[in-house]
Design an enzyme around this catalytic site. Sequence first.
Site, PDB file in Angstrom:
ATOM      1  N   TRP A   1       0.820  -1.222   0.000  1.00  0.00           N
ATOM      2  CA  TRP A   1       0.000   0.000   0.000  1.00  0.00           C
ATOM      3  C   TRP A   1       0.850   1.267   0.000  1.00  0.00           C
ATOM      4  O   TRP A   1       0.527   2.226  -0.703  1.00  0.00           O
ATOM      5  CB  TRP A   1      -0.977  -0.031   1.179  1.00  0.00           C
ATOM      6  CG  TRP A   1      -1.908  -1.200   1.077  1.00  0.00           C
ATOM      7  CD1 TRP A   1      -2.019  -2.241   1.954  1.00  0.00           C
ATOM      8  CD2 TRP A   1      -2.814  -1.491   0.005  1.00  0.00           C
ATOM      9  NE1 TRP A   1      -2.940  -3.146   1.500  1.00  0.00           N
ATOM     10  CE2 TRP A   1      -3.448  -2.719   0.309  1.00  0.00           C
ATOM     11  CE3 TRP A   1      -3.153  -0.831  -1.178  1.00  0.00           C
ATOM     12  CZ2 TRP A   1      -4.399  -3.301  -0.521  1.00  0.00           C
ATOM     13  CZ3 TRP A   1      -4.098  -1.411  -2.019  1.00  0.00           C
ATOM     14  CH2 TRP A   1      -4.714  -2.622  -1.694  1.00  0.00           C
TER      15      TRP A   1
ATOM     16  N   ASP B   1      -1.007   6.792   6.621  1.00  0.00           N
ATOM     17  CA  ASP B   1      -2.129   5.936   6.254  1.00  0.00           C
ATOM     18  C   ASP B   1      -2.347   4.991   7.423  1.00  0.00           C
ATOM     19  O   ASP B   1      -1.573   4.067   7.648  1.00  0.00           O
ATOM     20  CB  ASP B   1      -1.791   5.160   4.971  1.00  0.00           C
ATOM     21  CG  ASP B   1      -2.851   4.120   4.621  1.00  0.00           C
ATOM     22  OD1 ASP B   1      -3.844   3.997   5.355  1.00  0.00           O
ATOM     23  OD2 ASP B   1      -2.659   3.416   3.608  1.00  0.00           O
TER      24      ASP B   1
ATOM     25  N   LYS C   1     -12.323  -1.410   8.151  1.00  0.00           N
ATOM     26  CA  LYS C   1     -11.542  -2.407   8.874  1.00  0.00           C
ATOM     27  C   LYS C   1     -11.846  -2.362  10.369  1.00  0.00           C
ATOM     28  O   LYS C   1     -12.283  -3.348  10.943  1.00  0.00           O
ATOM     29  CB  LYS C   1     -10.053  -2.197   8.599  1.00  0.00           C
ATOM     30  CG  LYS C   1      -9.729  -2.290   7.098  1.00  0.00           C
ATOM     31  CD  LYS C   1      -8.282  -2.050   6.804  1.00  0.00           C
ATOM     32  CE  LYS C   1      -8.017  -1.964   5.309  1.00  0.00           C
ATOM     33  NZ  LYS C   1      -8.259  -3.229   4.595  1.00  0.00           N
TER      34      LYS C   1
END
Length: 371
Positions: A108, A177, A201
């Site tokens: 990511w 992030d 999540k």
Amino acid sequence: MEDSGKQVINFAAGPSKLPRAVLLQAQKELLDYKGLGISVLEMSHRSADFVKIINTAENDLRELLKIPENYKVIFLQGGGTGQFSAVPLNLIGLKEEKCADYVVTGAWSANAAKEAEKYGKVNIVHSKLDAYNTIPNPNSWNLNPNASYVYYCANETVHGVEFPFIPDTKGTVLVCDMSSSFLSKSVDVTKFGLIFAGAQKNIGCAGVTVVIIKEDLLGHALKECPVIFDYKVQGSYNSLYNTPTSYSIYIMGLVLQWIKNCGGAEAMEKNSAAKSKLIYDLIEGSNGFYVCLAASACRSRMNIPFRIGNVNGDTVLETQFLDKAVKNNMISLKGHRSVGGIRVSLYNAVTIEDTQKLAHFMINFMKEHSV
């Protein structure tokens, strides 16, 4: 509302398990939200009732993370991937050199760095990793003093690597992030210029992305920045510049209230440590039957990828493990398509009891298949 029907334990990496209490409340209010006669799904985002929903969600988030008043909280669309563009579009112009430092420790952060290259110069602060199984020593990082910001991903879901520390950027704006570890522990927001996190999540369902940004970083967007990604515009409209992901924000609000009722971020952190320790201890004590590739110092509490049989994985054993897990009402344990193997995701809604059931299954599977 009756709590009936088949129940499975969902270990998905995201979208992931939601608290049962949240699902039941959403079910109860689906057709008639608090006596209004309509669903949140059909509610005007300009109505006083929805404004109350979004304001309550923001206030609860501020309380849970102790977010200072000089930070804006914005609810956006586009997911974490949208923020790979939005971050440089808003911040890479903070300094005239238009450059940014990126720490790349997994899939990511690598994607984020690649996207940022469209808008300025990107400096990867360390040598390229042979494998995404560790975090480079910060003493080896080559930080650019002219960088507009330093970017990192707190937890990499694919390879199971999590930062056990907050990087020291020597005064440069820090961007994180936090999608897969958000509200799984307490965090000092003041150490960051910007935090973003997809809700799907730890704090809700897919659709809404949280951005927490220091107010003095607003107003520096590049002219190419789409208005829906302009933090200053969205912040000035309290996330209502355009129609938001109303129902996702509503669900997030319910999850935030659930976290508060469970004891807040501190309670989530305690549970997270217990759950991840249970699985890692089992792996380490399996005499190589289960193999975790991430370095022990930076193993993720959220996502535990591992192989079965050997370091490269025995395909037959891993297929049998996944099939048998489903028969035992445990789903979404397959590793990311890019790495294979098994992946256990232990987000906030996954309980210690859920994790104990998985550990028991893993022990029995090992006993059945060990030579």
